[in-house]
Design a protein around this motif. Structure first.
Motif, mmCIF file in Angstrom:
data_model
loop_
_atom_site.group_PDB
_atom_site.id
_atom_site.type_symbol
_atom_site.label_atom_id
_atom_site.label_comp_id
_atom_site.label_asym_id
_atom_site.label_seq_id
_atom_site.Cartn_x
_atom_site.Cartn_y
_atom_site.Cartn_z
ATOM 1 N N MET A 1 -2.658 19.095 1.926
ATOM 2 C CA MET A 1 -2.339 18.418 3.181
ATOM 3 C C MET A 1 -3.515 17.573 3.650
ATOM 4 S SD MET A 1 -0.254 17.520 5.460
ATOM 5 C CE MET A 1 1.095 18.405 4.666
ATOM 6 N N ALA A 2 -4.731 18.049 3.439
ATOM 7 C CA ALA A 2 -5.899 17.261 3.838
ATOM 8 C C ALA A 2 -5.930 15.927 3.107
ATOM 9 C CB ALA A 2 -7.182 18.045 3.563
ATOM 10 N N THR A 3 -5.478 15.929 1.864
ATOM 11 C CA THR A 3 -5.445 14.694 1.086
ATOM 12 C C THR A 3 -4.340 13.765 1.587
ATOM 13 O OG1 THR A 3 -6.333 15.839 -0.845
ATOM 14 C CG2 THR A 3 -5.245 13.733 -1.233
ATOM 15 N N TRP A 4 -3.189 14.320 1.938
ATOM 16 C CA TRP A 4 -2.132 13.498 2.538
ATOM 17 C C TRP A 4 -2.652 12.799 3.801
ATOM 18 C CZ3 TRP A 4 2.498 12.018 0.773
ATOM 19 C CH2 TRP A 4 3.131 12.767 -0.214
ATOM 20 N N VAL A 5 -3.333 13.567 4.647
ATOM 21 C CA VAL A 5 -3.850 13.011 5.903
ATOM 22 C C VAL A 5 -4.894 11.935 5.618
ATOM 23 C CG1 VAL A 5 -5.183 13.555 7.978
ATOM 24 C CG2 VAL A 5 -3.344 15.089 7.243
ATOM 25 N N ALA A 6 -5.798 12.228 4.686
ATOM 26 C CA ALA A 6 -6.854 11.262 4.358
ATOM 27 C C ALA A 6 -6.265 9.974 3.798
ATOM 28 C CB ALA A 6 -7.832 11.877 3.361
ATOM 29 N N LYS A 7 -5.282 10.105 2.933
ATOM 30 C CA LYS A 7 -4.701 8.912 2.321
ATOM 31 C C LYS A 7 -3.920 8.099 3.347
ATOM 32 C CE LYS A 7 -1.902 6.383 -0.543
ATOM 33 N NZ LYS A 7 -0.677 5.649 -0.207
ATOM 34 N N TYR A 8 -3.206 8.778 4.227
ATOM 35 C CA TYR A 8 -2.457 8.075 5.270
ATOM 36 C C TYR A 8 -3.402 7.289 6.171
ATOM 37 C CZ TYR A 8 0.120 7.459 9.648
ATOM 38 O OH TYR A 8 0.685 6.938 10.783
ATOM 39 N N HIS A 9 -4.442 7.952 6.660
ATOM 40 C CA HIS A 9 -5.353 7.274 7.574
ATOM 41 C C HIS A 9 -6.128 6.173 6.866
ATOM 42 C CE1 HIS A 9 -8.132 6.607 10.869
ATOM 43 N NE2 HIS A 9 -9.116 6.645 9.975
ATOM 44 N N ALA A 10 -6.657 6.470 5.689
ATOM 45 C CA ALA A 10 -7.513 5.496 5.006
ATOM 46 C C ALA A 10 -6.740 4.256 4.592
ATOM 47 C CB ALA A 10 -8.178 6.139 3.789
ATOM 48 N N SER A 11 -5.509 4.425 4.103
ATOM 49 C CA SER A 11 -4.741 3.263 3.643
ATOM 50 C C SER A 11 -4.305 2.383 4.808
ATOM 51 C CB SER A 11 -3.531 3.711 2.817
ATOM 52 O OG SER A 11 -2.649 4.514 3.580
ATOM 53 N N THR A 12 -3.862 2.991 5.911
ATOM 54 C CA THR A 12 -3.479 2.182 7.062
ATOM 55 C C THR A 12 -4.702 1.539 7.705
ATOM 56 O OG1 THR A 12 -3.477 4.179 8.447
ATOM 57 C CG2 THR A 12 -1.363 3.476 7.535
ATOM 58 N N ALA A 13 -5.825 2.243 7.696
ATOM 59 C CA ALA A 13 -7.063 1.667 8.229
ATOM 60 C C ALA A 13 -7.518 0.490 7.380
ATOM 61 C CB ALA A 13 -8.159 2.728 8.291
ATOM 62 N N ALA A 14 -7.350 0.601 6.066
ATOM 63 C CA ALA A 14 -7.739 -0.497 5.181
ATOM 64 C C ALA A 14 -6.887 -1.727 5.430
ATOM 65 C CB ALA A 14 -7.629 -0.053 3.722
ATOM 66 N N THR A 15 -5.585 -1.535 5.616
ATOM 67 C CA THR A 15 -4.710 -2.665 5.892
ATOM 68 C C THR A 15 -5.077 -3.327 7.220
ATOM 69 O OG1 THR A 15 -2.888 -1.659 4.652
ATOM 70 C CG2 THR A 15 -2.314 -3.375 6.210
ATOM 71 N N ALA A 16 -5.345 -2.521 8.233
ATOM 72 C CA ALA A 16 -5.725 -3.068 9.535
ATOM 73 C C ALA A 16 -7.058 -3.809 9.464
ATOM 74 C CB ALA A 16 -5.797 -1.947 10.568
ATOM 75 N N ALA A 17 -8.029 -3.216 8.769
ATOM 76 C CA ALA A 17 -9.341 -3.853 8.652
ATOM 77 C C ALA A 17 -9.251 -5.154 7.875
ATOM 78 C CB ALA A 17 -10.327 -2.897 7.972
ATOM 79 N N ALA A 18 -8.463 -5.156 6.809
ATOM 80 C CA ALA A 18 -8.331 -6.364 6.003
ATOM 81 C C ALA A 18 -7.605 -7.464 6.770
ATOM 82 C CB ALA A 18 -7.595 -6.045 4.701
ATOM 83 N N SER A 19 -6.611 -7.087 7.561
ATOM 84 C CA SER A 19 -5.926 -8.078 8.391
ATOM 85 C C SER A 19 -6.889 -8.706 9.388
ATOM 86 C CB SER A 19 -4.751 -7.418 9.120
ATOM 87 O OG SER A 19 -4.093 -8.339 9.958
ATOM 88 N N ASP A 20 -7.696 -7.871 10.030
ATOM 89 C CA ASP A 20 -8.692 -8.389 10.968
ATOM 90 C C ASP A 20 -9.730 -9.245 10.253
ATOM 91 O OD1 ASP A 20 -7.550 -7.323 13.215
ATOM 92 O OD2 ASP A 20 -8.881 -5.589 13.335
ATOM 93 N N ALA A 21 -10.075 -8.847 9.031
ATOM 94 C CA ALA A 21 -11.080 -9.610 8.282
ATOM 95 C C ALA A 21 -10.586 -11.021 7.972
ATOM 96 C CB ALA A 21 -11.437 -8.876 6.995
ATOM 97 N N VAL A 22 -9.319 -11.130 7.585
ATOM 98 C CA VAL A 22 -8.746 -12.459 7.344
ATOM 99 C C VAL A 22 -8.731 -13.259 8.641
ATOM 100 C CG1 VAL A 22 -6.639 -13.694 6.704
ATOM 101 C CG2 VAL A 22 -7.375 -11.715 5.361
ATOM 102 N N GLN A 23 -8.353 -12.619 9.737
ATOM 103 C CA GLN A 23 -8.305 -13.302 11.025
ATOM 104 C C GLN A 23 -9.696 -13.811 11.424
ATOM 105 O OE1 GLN A 23 -5.316 -13.591 12.345
ATOM 106 N NE2 GLN A 23 -5.824 -14.669 14.232
ATOM 107 N N ILE A 24 -10.689 -12.995 11.216
ATOM 108 C CA ILE A 24 -12.058 -13.386 11.562
ATOM 109 C C ILE A 24 -12.511 -14.581 10.738
ATOM 110 C CG2 ILE A 24 -14.468 -12.642 11.326
ATOM 111 C CD1 ILE A 24 -13.537 -9.861 12.290
ATOM 112 N N HIS A 25 -12.124 -14.622 9.477
ATOM 113 C CA HIS A 25 -12.535 -15.714 8.590
ATOM 114 C C HIS A 25 -11.715 -16.986 8.802
ATOM 115 C CE1 HIS A 25 -14.808 -12.600 6.524
ATOM 116 N NE2 HIS A 25 -15.335 -13.497 5.725
ATOM 117 N N GLY A 26 -10.612 -16.877 9.550
ATOM 118 C CA GLY A 26 -9.790 -18.059 9.783
ATOM 119 C C GLY A 26 -9.234 -18.623 8.492
ATOM 120 N N ALA A 27 -9.254 -19.949 8.347
ATOM 121 C CA ALA A 27 -8.727 -20.576 7.130
ATOM 122 C C ALA A 27 -9.492 -20.129 5.899
ATOM 123 C CB ALA A 27 -8.787 -22.094 7.269
ATOM 124 N N ASN A 28 -10.764 -19.812 6.059
ATOM 125 C CA ASN A 28 -11.550 -19.325 4.924
ATOM 126 C C ASN A 28 -11.050 -17.986 4.403
ATOM 127 O OD1 ASN A 28 -13.363 -21.477 4.723
ATOM 128 N ND2 ASN A 28 -14.699 -20.641 6.316
#
Length: 391
Positions: free
Chosen positions: A322-349
């Motif tokens: 269960m600890a692995t389920w929780v870790a994977k859920y949080h880490a994968s959604t956090a990665a998607t959110a961080a990557a979305s923000d990273a693209v936004q920060i870079h703009g067209a770049n």
């Protein structure tokens, strides 16, 4: 206000004074910085990893370091494996994907294989001379084992396999296939050399993320294997091989996602510290700083969840599942959110390969699907919450 350029990636191990880093992690970090991260976008565009890189991974002993020294490994614990996969994921999710599936196959042989199977396969798997592919998913049933169409029928001198597998990471170069198939007794697992007659492997190209993971579609037509190909008794794989291997796969993906968040943070801190807007730098804008702070918190939280899952694995505590389920859920959604923000920060770049964040965004989204989708994780975690209340 002037914000100095920082390098959070290089100092992050200092964020956890009580956290023990696995021996040699600095060397692995340097390997990622010099031999993986600078080339990840080129590999992404080429949709393949160079054979020289796979050799270098073997030279560094990273294919199966969890194996004991007698089997060609270094006896690294699972906490250490998680730290290694985080570093590799920070550089390239496609490379981490290779390590994920190879770990699943190698661990299966070590944990459940016969003495003969271990002697035959482990030495070559340990060095990466032989790459393993985990063959569960099918075109029409996905990872729903109950709907699996691949079947194995007993023959006079072994088994005959027929079926169709899809989305096999490393399938284009794998030498050993761990194939799941239905038998009269239930779900079973077979070790099938990729060059066995009747095995047809076709590359899958133009995928959205982890484009260099060399995905393949594998068709088995009248594939004859000997009795020594079967892992354990017939009908035994669902609750043992499949469950255990998928747990390790989720753990590896979760740790790799921590690396993705860290890569987004590194890229954004470097970019905003230099990029000027109006009379100052992007780093001086409050909304930018909010996104940066979210990445810092996400990376630390996900890293600690992965560390907990690894610690429980190292103590053979069943709670690690269960600890692995929780870790994977949080880490994968956090990665998607961080990557979305990273693209936004870079703009067209953020849309071009001159910067890594476009690749990070595509790779992060893949992690919300593989080794248990976000929705499946939400259901599983909620089910556990209700079970605990009912106790």
């Amino acid at each position: 206000m002037t914000v100095p350029a920082t390098d959070p990636g290089r100092s992050r191990h200092a964020q956890y004074p009580g956290r023990k880093e696995t021996a040699g992690l600095d060397k692995i970090r340097a390997f990622v910085d010099t031999e993986i991260a600078p080339f990840a976008d080129a590999w992404d565009q080429a949709e393949q990893l160079p054979s020289e890189l796979l050799t270098r991974i073997g030279e560094l002993g990273l294919w199966a370091p969890f194996l004991p020294p007698d089997d060609g490994g270094s006896g690294m614990d699972w906490t250490g494996i998680g730290q290694v996969h985080e570093e590799i994921g920070r550089g390239c999710s496609s490379v981490r994907s290779f390590l994920t599936v190879h770990t699943m196959v190698t661990w299966t042989v070590q944990r459940w294989g016969s003495a003969e199977q271990q002697a035959r396969w482990l030495p070559r798997l340990a060095t990466g001379e032989l790459i393993g592919a985990f063959c569960l998913t099918e075109p029409d049933s996905g990872s729903d084992a109950a709907a699996m169409g691949t079947v194995a029928q007993p023959a006079d001198s072994g088994w005959i396999l027929n079926g169709h597998k899809k989305w096999m990471t490393a399938g284009q170069v794998a030498g050993l296939l761990l194939v799941f198939a239905r038998t009269e007794a239930g779900m079973s697992a077979f070790l099938v050399p990729a060059d066995t007659p009747g095995v047809r492997i076709s590359p899958l190209n133009a995928v959205m993320g982890t484009r260099a993971s060399m995905l393949a579609e594998i068709v088995l037509r009248e594939v004859h294997v000997g009795p020594d190909a079967l892992i354990g008794p017939p009908g035994w794989a669902a609750g043992t091989v499949m469950t255990g291997a998928l747990d390790l796969g989720r753990y590896s993906v979760a740790c790799g996602c921590v690396g993705v968040v860290q890569a987004c943070l590194d890229a954004c801190v470097a970019y905003t510290s230099k990029r000027r807007v109006r009379d100052g730098r992007l780093s001086e804008l409050q909304l930018i700083r909010r996104k940066i702070s979210d990445m810092v918190v996400s990376s630390r939280a996900a890293r600690l969840l992965c560390a907990e899952a690894g610690r429980l694995k190292d103590t053979d505590d069943p709670a690690t599942i269960m600890a692995t389920w929780v870790a994977k859920y949080h880490a994968s959604t956090a990665a998607t959110a961080a990557a979305s923000d990273a693209v936004q920060i870079h703009g067209a770049n953020g849309f071009v390969s001159d910067y890594p964040v476009a690749r990070l965004y595509r790779d992060a989204k893949v992690a919300e699907i593989i080794e248990g989708s976000t929705e499946l994780q939400q259901i599983t975690i909620a089910d556990e919450a209700y079970r605990e209340v009912a106790r």
